[in-house]
Design a protein around this motif. Structure first.
Motif: not given
Ligand code: MD5
Ligand code: FE
Length: 205
Positions: A160, A192-193, A29, A25, A196-197, A109, A22, A188, A136-137
């Motif tokens: 993730s 973005f959901h 962001l 992330l 995946r990042i 992304v 988190e 995410l 991530l994600g």
């Protein structure tokens, strides 16, 4: 845990716990607020990639009709890339085994239908430095080949918080992302959901 693959490939499953994910992330962001995601296109035919990208650090990887290269500025805004979040510098120091800091962090992304075809990362002059990758994600099916396009390949699932270190010969192996498994992570936020990042840390020169 630690999963050692062929020729310098190391998977560190769950390296980052949920709280650390988190926090990473939040940094990502914030970064893409300053350096907006853009959709690169392939040099040969101008076809847009199915992923969007941005970068952190002194250099960023860009792709357009003119080719693939590293640039100090964002191709759309012309602004320098945001500085690398401290947690990524710490990750590199902890796992890369390389004494100099990373020069580029490529942010990729993926949407639920994005893929990345089999390729070699070859736009860096620093041929011996490893690449460090953070997922991530949603989970992804990652394909790891060998030195030739037709080398045998295996697939593995990246989740993730997983970290991969590509050192040694694996640094120059063919690889790609076959598919995303939509809805397999709750990390995410929209938009973005599902998706995946991926963050890749590199030395460029
Ligand atoms: C990903 N991204 O999961 C991957 C992680 C890219 C890319 O491929 O170019 O942005 S980086 C994985 C990587 C780098 C260098 C060598 C190898 C894998 N390898 O030999 O497997 O979104
Ligand atoms: Fe790659």
């Amino acid at each position: 845990g630690r999963v050692t693959g062929p020729d310098g490939f190391v998977l560190l499953p769950g390296y980052f716990d949920r709280a650390a994910q988190e926090s990473l992330l939040a940094g990502v962001l914030g970064g893409i607020g300053a350096a907006p995601l853009y959709r690169p296109s392939m040099p040969r035919n101008g076809q847009p990639l199915s992923v969007q990208m941005s970068n952190f650090g002194p250099l960023g990887w860009v792709a357009d009709q003119a080719g693939y290269r590293y640039e100090p500025e964002h191709p759309v805004t012309g602004a320098p890339w945001p500085s690398m979040p401290p947690a990524l510098l710490e990750l590199w120091a902890a796992v890369s085994g390389w004494h100099q800091p990373p020069q580029a962090c490529l942010i990729t992304v993926y949407g639920p239908d994005s893929r990345l075809g089999l390729h070699v990362d070859a736009d860096e002059d620093a041929r011996d430095a490893p690449v460090v990758s953070v997922s991530l994600g949603d989970r992804a099916r990652f394909r790891l080949g060998g030195p030739l396009r037709n080398s045998p390949s295996r697939s593995l699932v990246l989740s993730s918080g997983d970290v991969v270190v590509l050192g040694g010969a694996s640094r120059r192996f063919f690889h790609g992302v076959d598919r995303i498994y939509p809805g397999t992570s709750t990390l995410l936020p929209a938009p973005f959901h599902p998706g995946r990042i991926n963050l890749t840390l590199r030395r460029v020169r």
